[in-house]
Design a protein around this motif. Structure first.
Motif, PDB file in Angstrom:
ATOM      1  N   ALA A 196       0.887  -1.360   0.102  1.00 42.97           N
ATOM      2  CA  ALA A 196      -0.104  -0.108   0.141  1.00 42.97           C
ATOM      3  C   ALA A 196       1.036   1.308   0.012  1.00 42.97           C
ATOM      4  O   ALA A 196       2.012   1.412  -0.448  1.00 42.97           O
ATOM      5  CB  ALA A 196      -1.004   0.095   1.196  1.00 42.97           C
ATOM      6  N   LEU A 197       0.242   2.403   0.624  1.00 40.58           N
ATOM      7  CA  LEU A 197       0.976   3.733   0.537  1.00 40.58           C
ATOM      8  C   LEU A 197       2.411   3.590   1.440  1.00 40.58           C
ATOM      9  O   LEU A 197       2.073   3.035   2.521  1.00 40.58           O
ATOM     10  CB  LEU A 197      -0.118   4.811   0.908  1.00 40.58           C
ATOM     11  CG  LEU A 197      -1.331   4.856   0.002  1.00 40.58           C
ATOM     12  CD1 LEU A 197      -2.365   5.846   0.545  1.00 40.58           C
ATOM     13  CD2 LEU A 197      -0.931   5.264  -1.378  1.00 40.58           C
ATOM     14  N   ALA A 198       3.156   4.610   1.028  1.00 40.95           N
ATOM     15  CA  ALA A 198       4.416   4.808   2.349  1.00 40.95           C
ATOM     16  C   ALA A 198       3.729   5.575   3.460  1.00 40.95           C
ATOM     17  O   ALA A 198       2.736   6.575   3.068  1.00 40.95           O
ATOM     18  CB  ALA A 198       5.363   5.440   1.650  1.00 40.95           C
ATOM     19  N   ASP A 208      -7.591  15.933   5.892  1.00 47.75           N
ATOM     20  CA  ASP A 208      -8.242  16.661   4.918  1.00 47.75           C
ATOM     21  C   ASP A 208      -9.186  17.245   5.792  1.00 47.75           C
ATOM     22  O   ASP A 208     -10.544  16.308   5.846  1.00 47.75           O
ATOM     23  CB  ASP A 208      -8.762  15.606   3.766  1.00 47.75           C
ATOM     24  CG  ASP A 208      -9.490  16.554   2.583  1.00 47.75           C
ATOM     25  OD1 ASP A 208      -9.974  17.721   2.839  1.00 47.75           O
ATOM     26  OD2 ASP A 208      -9.430  15.803   1.511  1.00 47.75           O
ATOM     27  N   GLN A 209      -9.588  18.487   5.954  1.00 43.72           N
ATOM     28  CA  GLN A 209     -10.591  18.985   6.668  1.00 43.72           C
ATOM     29  C   GLN A 209     -11.777  19.202   6.052  1.00 43.72           C
ATOM     30  O   GLN A 209     -12.831  19.598   6.521  1.00 43.72           O
ATOM     31  CB  GLN A 209     -10.216  20.222   7.337  1.00 43.72           C
ATOM     32  CG  GLN A 209      -8.816  20.293   8.479  1.00 43.72           C
ATOM     33  CD  GLN A 209      -8.728  21.246   9.296  1.00 43.72           C
ATOM     34  OE1 GLN A 209      -9.400  22.168   9.384  1.00 43.72           O
ATOM     35  NE2 GLN A 209      -7.342  21.542   9.633  1.00 43.72           N
ATOM     36  N   THR A 210     -11.733  18.824   4.698  1.00 40.08           N
ATOM     37  CA  THR A 210     -13.113  19.295   3.932  1.00 40.08           C
ATOM     38  C   THR A 210     -13.852  17.922   3.849  1.00 40.08           C
ATOM     39  O   THR A 210     -14.827  17.900   3.392  1.00 40.08           O
ATOM     40  CB  THR A 210     -12.524  19.659   2.401  1.00 40.08           C
ATOM     41  OG1 THR A 210     -12.068  18.448   1.697  1.00 40.08           O
ATOM     42  CG2 THR A 210     -11.612  20.754   2.350  1.00 40.08           C
ATOM     43  N   ALA A 236      -6.012   8.826   7.726  1.00 42.87           N
ATOM     44  CA  ALA A 236      -4.879   9.442   8.645  1.00 42.87           C
ATOM     45  C   ALA A 236      -5.608   8.796  10.141  1.00 42.87           C
ATOM     46  O   ALA A 236      -6.583   9.359  10.444  1.00 42.87           O
ATOM     47  CB  ALA A 236      -5.019  10.871   8.897  1.00 42.87           C
ATOM     48  N   VAL A 237      -4.945   7.918  10.678  1.00 40.26           N
ATOM     49  CA  VAL A 237      -5.535   7.076  11.882  1.00 40.26           C
ATOM     50  C   VAL A 237      -4.671   7.517  13.129  1.00 40.26           C
ATOM     51  O   VAL A 237      -3.681   7.652  13.274  1.00 40.26           O
ATOM     52  CB  VAL A 237      -5.328   5.683  11.554  1.00 40.26           C
ATOM     53  CG1 VAL A 237      -5.940   4.604  12.667  1.00 40.26           C
ATOM     54  CG2 VAL A 237      -5.934   5.353  10.093  1.00 40.26           C
ATOM     55  N   LEU A 238      -5.576   7.882  14.067  1.00 38.93           N
ATOM     56  CA  LEU A 238      -5.176   8.181  15.321  1.00 38.93           C
ATOM     57  C   LEU A 238      -5.711   6.963  16.163  1.00 38.93           C
ATOM     58  O   LEU A 238      -6.714   6.908  16.671  1.00 38.93           O
ATOM     59  CB  LEU A 238      -5.782   9.497  15.863  1.00 38.93           C
ATOM     60  CG  LEU A 238      -5.303   9.818  17.187  1.00 38.93           C
ATOM     61  CD1 LEU A 238      -4.018  10.230  17.126  1.00 38.93           C
ATOM     62  CD2 LEU A 238      -6.239  10.771  17.851  1.00 38.93           C
ATOM     63  N   LEU A 239      -4.833   6.110  16.512  1.00 39.38           N
ATOM     64  CA  LEU A 239      -5.025   4.934  17.669  1.00 39.38           C
ATOM     65  C   LEU A 239      -4.741   5.294  18.910  1.00 39.38           C
ATOM     66  O   LEU A 239      -3.701   5.763  19.322  1.00 39.38           O
ATOM     67  CB  LEU A 239      -4.243   3.637  17.129  1.00 39.38           C
ATOM     68  CG  LEU A 239      -4.341   2.556  18.288  1.00 39.38           C
ATOM     69  CD1 LEU A 239      -5.554   1.862  18.223  1.00 39.38           C
ATOM     70  CD2 LEU A 239      -3.102   1.652  17.874  1.00 39.38           C
ATOM     71  N   PRO A 287      -0.851   8.019   5.311  1.00 45.35           N
ATOM     72  CA  PRO A 287       0.085   8.223   4.184  1.00 45.35           C
ATOM     73  C   PRO A 287       1.109   9.410   4.172  1.00 45.35           C
ATOM     74  O   PRO A 287       0.721  10.583   4.640  1.00 45.35           O
ATOM     75  CB  PRO A 287      -0.973   8.292   3.120  1.00 45.35           C
ATOM     76  CG  PRO A 287      -2.218   7.806   3.683  1.00 45.35           C
ATOM     77  CD  PRO A 287      -2.170   8.033   4.870  1.00 45.35           C
ATOM     78  N   ALA A 288       2.166   8.966   3.632  1.00 43.77           N
ATOM     79  CA  ALA A 288       3.404  10.215   3.852  1.00 43.77           C
ATOM     80  C   ALA A 288       3.055  11.353   2.866  1.00 43.77           C
ATOM     81  O   ALA A 288       3.612  12.580   3.372  1.00 43.77           O
ATOM     82  CB  ALA A 288       4.674   9.520   3.417  1.00 43.77           C
ATOM     83  N   LYS A 289       2.319  11.182   2.044  1.00 49.99           N
ATOM     84  CA  LYS A 289       1.874  12.418   0.868  1.00 49.99           C
ATOM     85  C   LYS A 289       0.435  12.591   0.914  1.00 49.99           C
ATOM     86  O   LYS A 289      -0.340  11.678   1.267  1.00 49.99           O
ATOM     87  CB  LYS A 289       2.313  11.691  -0.440  1.00 49.99           C
ATOM     88  CG  LYS A 289       3.857  11.791  -0.762  1.00 49.99           C
ATOM     89  CD  LYS A 289       4.249  11.409  -2.031  1.00 49.99           C
ATOM     90  CE  LYS A 289       5.544  11.208  -2.367  1.00 49.99           C
ATOM     91  NZ  LYS A 289       6.067  10.963  -3.726  1.00 49.99           N
ATOM     92  N   ASP A 290       0.147  13.917   0.681  1.00 55.21           N
ATOM     93  CA  ASP A 290      -1.390  14.411   0.567  1.00 55.21           C
ATOM     94  C   ASP A 290      -2.027  14.393   1.988  1.00 55.21           C
ATOM     95  O   ASP A 290      -1.569  14.096   3.055  1.00 55.21           O
ATOM     96  CB  ASP A 290      -1.916  13.599  -0.592  1.00 55.21           C
ATOM     97  CG  ASP A 290      -1.214  13.731  -1.972  1.00 55.21           C
ATOM     98  OD1 ASP A 290      -0.829  14.502  -2.228  1.00 55.21           O
ATOM     99  OD2 ASP A 290      -1.246  12.703  -2.600  1.00 55.21           O
TER     100      ASP A 290
END
Length: 290
Positions: free
Chosen positions: A45-47, A164-166, A103-106, A69-72
């Motif tokens: 998957a993504l870096a 992404d706050q949108t 973007a996961v907050l465990l 993910p490291a980007k975006d």
């Protein structure tokens, strides 16, 4: 539910070898097929970028793992672990979800008492020593406190450049974390637009702040994945959840899975790869609408 009934269920699934290696902790987790599958998926998957973070809440300083993910920018997700708290199995699950584009907050639900990891595997909870260790920590958690925590966690995510706050924020929870996912949606209804509960405990009760009653105060869509044994013991819960969601006009997928309590947790003796993958896919379908 994480109670004496599910303890008995899980005991029947444990081999003598598993009981003998409880102290091996992370080594046991790393050898489980589900963890290997998670690691393989992550590699393809993504870096990812992974950071241990602290978050100020009204009740203190919470520790958590933030992986994305490291980007975006990506939708944020608050992940609530089961009764044994954040540990290697859930680190892997958080990384996998991040690899799927979130973007996961465990979070550590026990931060009032100790920093994570508190236990190496769910098997420790099944020992007298493990229960003696956790029960005082569990007593420090309240529904109101969980909602205060949830507000702080969502606020943290909204302050991160990787989020992404949108788009809406999601929440998922396992076992005791199942109702916490619903409480997260109720704590910040303007931001949390999806919540998933896997073998969630105590989702329906007679209290005014029962999770099923909170659905009406939210703007979220839901996934309630229920274990077979939990449904046998409380067959009316799924109906109460459906009725509450329908009355509130909230979309809710509610299904009893052909698996026992704990089937989604990688280090659980009840882990069921096929049903865990199916539940994961339904969660991704829910979160795709964030």
């Amino acid at each position: 539910m994480c109670d004496e009934f599910t303890q008995a269920d899980e005991a029947t699934l444990l081999s003598r070898r598993q009981f003998g290696v409880i102290g091996a902790g992370a080594a046991l987790v790393a050898g489980l097929p589900g963890v290997a599958a998670c690691a393989a998926g992550k590699a393809a998957a993504l870096a990812l970028t992974e950071t241990k973070v602290t978050i100020q809440t009204p009740d203190g300083t919470a520790d958590a793992l933030f992986v994305h993910p490291a980007k975006d920018k990506h939708p944020g997700v608050v992940m609530w672990p089961d009764i044994a708290g954040p540990r290697e199995a859930y680190f892997q699950m958080a990384r996998r979800l991040a690899g799927d584009g979130y973007a996961v907050l465990l979070v550590n639900q026990y931060y009032r008492s100790a920093k994570a990891p508190i236990m190496a595997t769910i098997l420790e909870w099944r020992t007298p020593e493990g229960q003696a260790k956790l029960k005082p920590m569990i007593e420090q958690i309240s529904p109101a406190g969980t909602m205060r925590d949830a507000s702080a966690f969502v606020g943290f995510l909204d302050g991160q450049g990787a989020v992404d706050q949108t788009r809406g924020i999601g929440s998922n929870g396992y076992c005791m974390g199942g109702p916490f996912a619903v409480r997260t949606a109720a704590a910040v209804p303007g931001r949390v637009s999806a919540a998933a509960s896997f073998h969630g405990a105590n989702l329906v009760n007679d209290q005014a702040d029962s999770p099923h009653k909170l659905i009406a105060t939210t703007k979220a869509s839901y996934l309630f994945a229920i274990a077979t044994g939990d449904d046998v013991r409380a067959p009316g819960d799924k109906d109460a959840l459906r009725a509450a969601a329908a009355a509130a006009g909230r979309a809710a997928e509610i299904e009893v899975y052909h698996a026992e309590h704990g089937w989604c947790a990688l280090d659980s003796p009840a882990y069921d790869a096929a049903e865990a993958e199916r539940a994961w896919g339904r969660m991704l379908a829910l979160f795709a609408r964030l």
